[in-house]
Enzyme design. Sequence first.
Site, short mmCIF file in Angstrom:
data_model
loop_
_atom_site.label_atom_id
_atom_site.label_comp_id
_atom_site.label_asym_id
_atom_site.label_seq_id
_atom_site.Cartn_x
_atom_site.Cartn_y
_atom_site.Cartn_z
N GLU A 61 -35.14 63.99 -38.75
CA GLU A 61 -35.21 65.36 -38.22
C GLU A 61 -36.63 65.94 -38.18
O GLU A 61 -36.97 66.64 -37.23
CB GLU A 61 -34.31 66.28 -39.06
N SER A 82 27.30 69.66 -60.30
CA SER A 82 27.60 69.29 -61.68
C SER A 82 26.38 69.28 -62.59
O SER A 82 26.53 69.20 -63.81
CB SER A 82 28.27 67.91 -61.72
#
Length: 859
Positions: free
Chosen positions: A89, A469
Amino acid sequence: MTPTKWWHYVLLTIVVSGLSAIALVAIAAAIIYPSLPSLDALTNYQPKLPLRVYSEDGYLIGEFGEERRAFINIDQVPQNLKDAVLAIEDRRFFQHNGIDTTGILRAIKNNVSGRSHEGASTITMQVAKNFFTVPNGRRTLITKINEALLALKIEHSLSKDKILELYINQIYLGQRAYGFAAASQVYYGKPLDKLNLAETALLAGLPKAPSNYNPFTNLKRSTGRQHEVLHDMFRYGFLKESDYQAALMQPLRIKATKQARDLSADYVAESVRDVLYDQYQDEIYSSGLNVYTTILKANQEAANAAVREGVLDYDLRHGYRGPEKIIDITSLPTPESSAKNNKNALDIALDDFEVFSGFIPAIITNITPKSIQAHTKGGEDIVVTDKGLAFVSKMLYDKDPSKRLLKKGAVIRVIKSNDTWRIVQLPQVESALIALDPENGAVRALVGGFDFNQSKFNHVTQAWRQPGSSFKPFIYSAALEKGYTPATIVEDAPLNFSAAETGNKDWSPQNYENSFEGPISLREALAHSINTVAIRVLQDIGPEYAQSYITRFGFEAKKHPAYLTMALGAGSATPWQMASAYAVFANGGYRVKPNLISKIVDQHGKVISKTVFDHASNGAPRVIDGRNAFIMNSMMQSVIRNGTAAKALMLGRSDIAGKTGTTNDHIDAWFAGYSPKQVAITWVGFDSPRPLGRGETGAAAALPIWIKYMASALKGTPEMAMRIPDGVITMNIDPTTGTQDDGGISEYFYHENPPPQIEERSIFDNGQNSDGFNTSLSSQTQAQQMLQAESAVVPGTKSITTSKPVSPTSNNLNQKQVSPQNSGASTSLPTVKPSSSEPKHQPSNKDLQSTAAKLLSSH
C-alpha cells in the site's frame, strides 16, 4: 531580460503557468485548510464496536452490529502484518509527509507507459478518506484536494504509529469486517497473532478491492493478490527469499462458514441479544459490549451434533420425500453468458438455495446404477456412492419409472462426514435440547431448533408443549408427601369415567400397549410409565393439591389445570422449565434459576455486570424435602435400569436418572434426564402439532438425542452416587404386596412411613380385602401409622408435613377433576419387570420400634 526568440516565450509561458498553478493551489489551500474538519474523530477514536457474545471458555458465538470491528493497539499488531501493508500500500510511509510526490510521479510514469496501473494514495490519505469522505460518494477533484490537505493536517497532528493504527483498525476488508483484527476472525476464525505469513499477506491484499478478492467467493483471485503482496514484500526488502518461497507454499485454511464465530450457537446469541436490547436498546449494536455466557464449547458442539443426528435418524425412519426442485439443465445460461458473474450456470441456479446446518444444496448432473454425480452450491463436483445412497435407494431403484424422482437437474441435499458424501433432506420435524448444571443453573448447551437460519423460533424457551409422561415424576413426588412410598401397591386396571362424571363425554384412559398389569408398585409403575396408576394416584391425593405442589418446581399453576389429565402431562411447559424442574431432583431438592449470562464486559475490559449464582444448599431455596428428591431419584433410576429408558444403559453409568414422555397421538416426544452434574432435556415434534408417526415415542425419538449428548457431556466425569439423607431408611419388602419381608428386595422409605407388616390371619378375621390381599397390620405397624401427624420432626431435617396413609385404590372421584379434552399420554411399556436398587443401610425392627416409641411420646 526581454524575450527575443520564440522559445523564450514558450518557456516564459510554462513558468508563468506553473507559478500561477502553484499560486492557485496555495490560495485554495489557504481557503480550504482552515475549513477542514476537526481531527477529534482521530485523536479521540471511538470505533463502533458490535455486541459480541462468547462462551464461558472464550469462544465467539455471535456478534450484532452493522460493522464487524475489533480494535487492536499498534504495539499488538504483528510485524508481518505491518510489513505486508506497507509493501503493498505505501512502502514510503515513514518517509513522506502525507503526500508522496515521488510515488505520484512514479504512478504517472507507469500508468502512461502501460507498465502497470498504480494509485498514488498514501496510507494517510486513505485514513482521511475513510474518516471524512462519504462512503461511495462521488470522487471529484475538490474531494481529492480536500483529502490531500487533510492528510497533511493528519501528519502534522498525529504520529506515524497512530496513523498506521487508525488505518489497520478502520479499513474495510469485506464481509462487514472493518479492520484487520475483525477480518482475521471472519476469514480464519482466529486472532491476528495466530496467522502465518501467507494468511497475513492475503488480508493485506484485500483493501484494494474487498469484494473482488474475497476468499469466500473467489479464492483463486484472492490467492493471486496474496502472491502480489508476498512478491512486493520480497522485492522491497521486507522478506528474505527463503521466507518468501516458504510463504508461497503455505496452505490457506479459510473458515468453512462466512459467519464471524468460533462456535455455532445462534439461539444462544439471539437470546442474549434480546435480553440486552430490552436494557440498552439500539446502543448495543455499537457499544462494544462483550457478553460471556455460561455455555461451554464442548457441550454446545455435542448438543449440536446430537440434535442434528437425531433429526436425521427420524427422517431415515420415515423415508425420502423427494428432491426440492427439478431444474431443466439444458435451459440454463451457457458458460459464456454467465462468465461476467464469475459463476457457471449451475452455481447461478443454486443461488436460491441456502445451506442449513451443513446440509448443502446440489444439482444432480448424472446418474448411474451405483452412483450419483452432483454439483454443490460451493462449486464442487462430487460423487455419491454406496452407503451415501442408502437414504434414497428405494426411490432410485423403484421398478415404476414414474416414482424415480431423482434425475438430472434434481436439487438434493448432501452432507460430508468422514470424507464421504451422503444424500439427506431438509427435515420438517423440529428438535430442541437444553442442558444445565443443577448446582447453580448455569446453562451449558442450548439448541432451539434444527437450524436458526431456517427458523428463528426458539423451541427451548418459546415452545409451550404438553410434557406427557415426563411430567409424572412431579405427581409422584407430591404423592410421597401424602404417604405413598415406592413400594405402595396400586391397581393397574381399566378406568372409565362417565359423561356425567366428566361433564362432557366418556373417558377411558389407556396404557401405551392397551394392556394392564394388575396390582403394581409405584416404582414399577413409574419405570414402565403406567397411565392408570398415575391417574389413580392423582385422584387420591387430589388434583388441587398436586397443582399447588408443582409450583415448587417453577411450573405455572394456570398452565396445568387441576384435572386428572394432569397426571398424564396434559398441561403446558417449555424445555427451559422442564430443565429447571428436573434440576430440583438432581441437586437434592433445591430450586436453581437457569442462567445464560455469566458476565458483561465493556470494550475496555471492565466488568460492568456479573451474575451471582445461587447454589444448591448455598443461596438457592429448598423447595422439596431432600428425602423426597433422593427417593424420586432412585425411582427414576429404575426408568433407565429396567424401564422405558433402558437404552440409556449403553452409557454404562449408574448415576443417571430420567423419564420418557410421549403425548397423546405421538404429538410430542420428550426425554428428561440427568446425572448429579448435568440435567438435559430433549424434545422432538412439529411446529404445527401433528403426529410424529407410529412408534415415535419419547424412547424412540428423544432419548437417542439425550444419550448422544450425555455420552460427550459426561465423558471423563466420575460417577457420583446421591448421598442418602437423614430420615431415609431401607427395608426389605415383598415386591408383589409392598409389605415387609426379610427375604424380599430392598426399598427406600421415609423413616416415619415404613412399609406395613403382614401378620397371621386371625380366626375371627380372614384379613383379606376385596382384592384378596392381606390387610391386617401388626401392633408395630399400627403404632407407626399413628406417627402420621400433621407435623413430625425428623432428625437432621426441617419440619415436614405428612398425612395419614391413603388407600391407593380409592375410587372417589370429584366430577370437576376430569378434563374431557385430553385422553392422556402414552409411553412405551417394556415387559421386563424392574429390579430394585440395593441400598447399603438396613435398620433392624428394634431400631424402628425405638424410633416409633420416641415419636409417640413426643407427640
